[in-house]
Design a protein around this motif. Structure first.
Motif, PDB file in Angstrom:
ATOM      1  N   TYR A 111      -0.908   9.368 -33.768  1.00 13.17           N
ATOM      2  CA  TYR A 111      -1.183   9.224 -35.196  1.00 13.17           C
ATOM      3  C   TYR A 111       0.124   9.283 -35.968  1.00 13.17           C
ATOM      4  O   TYR A 111       1.110   9.842 -35.482  1.00 13.17           O
ATOM      5  CB  TYR A 111      -2.106  10.350 -35.692  1.00 13.17           C
ATOM      6  CG  TYR A 111      -3.352  10.508 -34.868  1.00 13.17           C
ATOM      7  CD1 TYR A 111      -4.320   9.504 -34.859  1.00 13.17           C
ATOM      8  CD2 TYR A 111      -3.565  11.644 -34.094  1.00 13.17           C
ATOM      9  CE1 TYR A 111      -5.459   9.633 -34.086  1.00 13.17           C
ATOM     10  CE2 TYR A 111      -4.702  11.773 -33.317  1.00 13.17           C
ATOM     11  CZ  TYR A 111      -5.651  10.771 -33.317  1.00 13.17           C
ATOM     12  OH  TYR A 111      -6.766  10.893 -32.551  1.00 13.17           O
ATOM     13  N   HIS A 119      -5.850  14.204 -42.507  1.00 13.34           N
ATOM     14  CA  HIS A 119      -6.874  14.828 -41.670  1.00 13.34           C
ATOM     15  C   HIS A 119      -7.040  16.313 -42.014  1.00 13.34           C
ATOM     16  O   HIS A 119      -8.160  16.819 -42.158  1.00 13.34           O
ATOM     17  CB  HIS A 119      -6.485  14.667 -40.200  1.00 13.34           C
ATOM     18  CG  HIS A 119      -7.453  15.284 -39.242  1.00 13.34           C
ATOM     19  ND1 HIS A 119      -8.730  14.795 -39.062  1.00 13.34           N
ATOM     20  CD2 HIS A 119      -7.342  16.349 -38.414  1.00 13.34           C
ATOM     21  CE1 HIS A 119      -9.352  15.546 -38.175  1.00 13.34           C
ATOM     22  NE2 HIS A 119      -8.542  16.494 -37.764  1.00 13.34           N
ATOM     23  N   ILE A 125     -11.580  20.822 -46.664  1.00 15.66           N
ATOM     24  CA  ILE A 125     -12.564  20.617 -47.738  1.00 15.66           C
ATOM     25  C   ILE A 125     -13.970  20.444 -47.152  1.00 15.66           C
ATOM     26  O   ILE A 125     -14.947  20.977 -47.682  1.00 15.66           O
ATOM     27  CB  ILE A 125     -12.197  19.395 -48.609  1.00 15.66           C
ATOM     28  CG1 ILE A 125     -10.811  19.570 -49.249  1.00 15.66           C
ATOM     29  CG2 ILE A 125     -13.246  19.169 -49.701  1.00 15.66           C
ATOM     30  CD1 ILE A 125     -10.259  18.318 -49.930  1.00 15.66           C
ATOM     31  N   HIS A 126     -14.045  19.706 -46.058  1.00 16.69           N
ATOM     32  CA  HIS A 126     -15.331  19.472 -45.393  1.00 16.69           C
ATOM     33  C   HIS A 126     -15.971  20.799 -44.955  1.00 16.69           C
ATOM     34  O   HIS A 126     -17.154  21.054 -45.223  1.00 16.69           O
ATOM     35  CB  HIS A 126     -15.105  18.567 -44.176  1.00 16.69           C
ATOM     36  CG  HIS A 126     -16.357  18.223 -43.431  1.00 16.69           C
ATOM     37  ND1 HIS A 126     -17.219  17.230 -43.838  1.00 16.69           N
ATOM     38  CD2 HIS A 126     -16.899  18.741 -42.295  1.00 16.69           C
ATOM     39  CE1 HIS A 126     -18.233  17.149 -42.988  1.00 16.69           C
ATOM     40  NE2 HIS A 126     -18.067  18.055 -42.041  1.00 16.69           N
ATOM     41  N   GLN A 130     -19.450  23.183 -46.168  1.00 13.65           N
ATOM     42  CA  GLN A 130     -20.477  23.820 -45.331  1.00 13.65           C
ATOM     43  C   GLN A 130     -20.702  25.278 -45.757  1.00 13.65           C
ATOM     44  O   GLN A 130     -21.846  25.738 -45.843  1.00 13.65           O
ATOM     45  CB  GLN A 130     -20.048  23.750 -43.867  1.00 13.65           C
ATOM     46  CG  GLN A 130     -19.933  22.314 -43.360  1.00 13.65           C
ATOM     47  CD  GLN A 130     -19.367  22.211 -41.957  1.00 13.65           C
ATOM     48  OE1 GLN A 130     -18.593  23.065 -41.518  1.00 13.65           O
ATOM     49  NE2 GLN A 130     -19.742  21.161 -41.246  1.00 13.65           N
TER      50      GLN A 130
ATOM     51  N   TYR B   7     -11.171   6.396 -46.591  1.00 16.60           N
ATOM     52  CA  TYR B   7     -11.864   7.348 -45.717  1.00 16.60           C
ATOM     53  C   TYR B   7     -13.233   7.713 -46.300  1.00 16.60           C
ATOM     54  O   TYR B   7     -14.261   7.629 -45.614  1.00 16.60           O
ATOM     55  CB  TYR B   7     -10.996   8.600 -45.540  1.00 16.60           C
ATOM     56  CG  TYR B   7     -11.728   9.799 -44.994  1.00 16.60           C
ATOM     57  CD1 TYR B   7     -12.001   9.918 -43.631  1.00 16.60           C
ATOM     58  CD2 TYR B   7     -12.158  10.822 -45.835  1.00 16.60           C
ATOM     59  CE1 TYR B   7     -12.677  11.026 -43.125  1.00 16.60           C
ATOM     60  CE2 TYR B   7     -12.833  11.926 -45.343  1.00 16.60           C
ATOM     61  CZ  TYR B   7     -13.091  12.032 -43.988  1.00 16.60           C
ATOM     62  OH  TYR B   7     -13.759  13.119 -43.494  1.00 16.60           O
ATOM     63  N   ILE B 125     -15.657  14.772 -50.359  1.00 17.31           N
ATOM     64  CA  ILE B 125     -15.556  15.416 -49.035  1.00 17.31           C
ATOM     65  C   ILE B 125     -16.380  16.711 -49.010  1.00 17.31           C
ATOM     66  O   ILE B 125     -17.057  17.017 -48.024  1.00 17.31           O
ATOM     67  CB  ILE B 125     -14.080  15.712 -48.673  1.00 17.31           C
ATOM     68  CG1 ILE B 125     -13.256  14.406 -48.644  1.00 17.31           C
ATOM     69  CG2 ILE B 125     -13.985  16.416 -47.317  1.00 17.31           C
ATOM     70  CD1 ILE B 125     -11.747  14.620 -48.535  1.00 17.31           C
ATOM     71  N   GLY B 129     -19.593  17.559 -46.578  1.00 20.22           N
ATOM     72  CA  GLY B 129     -19.678  18.758 -45.740  1.00 20.22           C
ATOM     73  C   GLY B 129     -21.054  19.408 -45.840  1.00 20.22           C
ATOM     74  O   GLY B 129     -21.599  19.892 -44.842  1.00 20.22           O
ATOM     75  N   ALA B 145     -16.694  13.701 -39.257  1.00 17.98           N
ATOM     76  CA  ALA B 145     -15.916  13.839 -40.491  1.00 17.98           C
ATOM     77  C   ALA B 145     -14.420  13.666 -40.273  1.00 17.98           C
ATOM     78  O   ALA B 145     -13.660  13.609 -41.243  1.00 17.98           O
ATOM     79  CB  ALA B 145     -16.175  15.221 -41.102  1.00 17.98           C
ATOM     80  N   HIS B 146     -13.992  13.584 -39.023  1.00 18.43           N
ATOM     81  CA  HIS B 146     -12.550  13.532 -38.761  1.00 18.43           C
ATOM     82  C   HIS B 146     -11.899  12.352 -39.475  1.00 18.43           C
ATOM     83  O   HIS B 146     -12.496  11.279 -39.603  1.00 18.43           O
ATOM     84  CB  HIS B 146     -12.293  13.426 -37.258  1.00 18.43           C
ATOM     85  CG  HIS B 146     -13.006  12.263 -36.622  1.00 18.43           C
ATOM     86  ND1 HIS B 146     -12.480  11.001 -36.591  1.00 18.43           N
ATOM     87  CD2 HIS B 146     -14.217  12.181 -36.032  1.00 18.43           C
ATOM     88  CE1 HIS B 146     -13.331  10.192 -35.996  1.00 18.43           C
ATOM     89  NE2 HIS B 146     -14.402  10.881 -35.642  1.00 18.43           N
ATOM     90  N   TYR B 147     -10.689  12.568 -39.907  1.00 21.78           N
ATOM     91  CA  TYR B 147      -9.900  11.494 -40.541  1.00 21.78           C
ATOM     92  C   TYR B 147      -9.089  10.753 -39.490  1.00 21.78           C
ATOM     93  O   TYR B 147      -9.055   9.525 -39.480  1.00 21.78           O
ATOM     94  CB  TYR B 147      -8.970  12.096 -41.603  1.00 21.78           C
ATOM     95  CG  TYR B 147      -8.171  11.057 -42.358  1.00 21.78           C
ATOM     96  CD1 TYR B 147      -8.570  10.617 -43.612  1.00 21.78           C
ATOM     97  CD2 TYR B 147      -7.006  10.521 -41.812  1.00 21.78           C
ATOM     98  CE1 TYR B 147      -7.847   9.663 -44.306  1.00 21.78           C
ATOM     99  CE2 TYR B 147      -6.279   9.557 -42.496  1.00 21.78           C
ATOM    100  CZ  TYR B 147      -6.700   9.134 -43.737  1.00 21.78           C
ATOM    101  OH  TYR B 147      -5.973   8.185 -44.401  1.00 21.78           O
ATOM    102  N   VAL B 148      -8.424  11.498 -38.607  1.00 21.18           N
ATOM    103  CA  VAL B 148      -7.664  10.806 -37.557  1.00 21.18           C
ATOM    104  C   VAL B 148      -8.641  10.204 -36.554  1.00 21.18           C
ATOM    105  O   VAL B 148      -9.743  10.716 -36.359  1.00 21.18           O
ATOM    106  CB  VAL B 148      -6.675  11.755 -36.817  1.00 21.18           C
ATOM    107  CG1 VAL B 148      -5.531  12.162 -37.729  1.00 21.18           C
ATOM    108  CG2 VAL B 148      -7.366  12.960 -36.233  1.00 21.18           C
ATOM    109  N   GLY B 149      -8.231   9.100 -35.961  1.00 21.64           N
ATOM    110  CA  GLY B 149      -9.049   8.508 -34.907  1.00 21.64           C
ATOM    111  C   GLY B 149     -10.100   7.546 -35.408  1.00 21.64           C
ATOM    112  O   GLY B 149     -10.932   7.078 -34.640  1.00 21.64           O
TER     113      GLY B 149
END
Lengths: 158, 158
Positions: A111, A119, A125-126, A130, B7, B125, B129, B145-149
């Protein structure tokens, strides 16, 4: 990027204060979704942030075990400790995109540093979102999540 | 800023697809926390984003009523419609901070455009969550929820 860290850390500290008014059993008790408890969530946010920030600097991963951080005070203290090192990294980060490609030991993909920074911000924040549901399920008012209308403390004031 | 919108919108679309496999009653049924239901959450995210983006441009606020958008298809269509206008705004946004001070009709405080942009990103975001917890409470796997990948689709490709 930096203002999001300022925001996330301010909100995180407000959750620490919020948690300090919660009985221990509610803090560690099992919850549905996320990583499964309020305290584990805070631990996980810190652990992930610290690992990636070290990873993108090519530093060795330091693995924390939740069993060693199973109280609010231990997690809060871990947060403070890691924050110092993360702040040092952020000081050198600058405003633009960092397109340097990095690899970390726990992920097969490559990355850019910029992607990792996005990320981490979204990740915290995500998970905080929760916590806000679990708070309401406890009949408690969660920490406010708004970004506007809070005075963010500058990370680099000292 | 822009990659966070890319995103958020990709994740939002994945939630729309996720919701399409959910019975209507689960979509609109009451939930603890957040704005109280899965569909209301998606509506609220769109409504808030659109209002602020118009607000910071000095455009008149267009108030949407949830009663007019009480099905998944209506909310998804609202999302698509608003996104076009928001994308036009984002095209002119640039990379740096926009310190222009703005006021909006629903808030007594003044904020910079940059603060509002941070607010919108964190706002979506955070609410996503919350959806992830409700998904697990329904015994379903939430949208990742991941940003990378994830391969983000560039907003301005066309």
């Amino acid at each position: 990027m930096i203002p999001f860290f300022e925001y996330n850390w301010q909100v995180r500290d407000e959750w620490f204060a919020w948690c300090s008014r919660l009985p221990e059993e509610e803090l560690v008790g099992p919850r549905t979704g996320g990583v499964g408890s309020i305290l584990k969530t805070l631990f996980h946010i810190i652990d992930v942030e610290y690992s990636w920030i070290r990873g993108i600097q090519g530093k060795e991963d330091i693995v924390f075990g939740y069993a060693d951080y199973d109280t609010l005070e231990k997690v809060r203290s871990l947060s403070d400790r890691c924050r110092g090192e993360v702040t040092e990294f952020l000081k050198g980060y600058g405003e633009g995109r960092n397109e340097k490609v990095v690899r970390v030991p726990w992920d097969e993909e490559e990355y850019t540093v910029d992607e990792v920074m996005h990320h981490l911000i979204a990740h915290e924040i995500h998970h905080i979102g929760q916590l806000s549901v679990w708070a309401r399920e406890l009949d408690l008012t969660p920490v406010a999540a708004h970004y506007v209308g809070r005075s963010l403390k500058t990370l680099f004031s000292n």
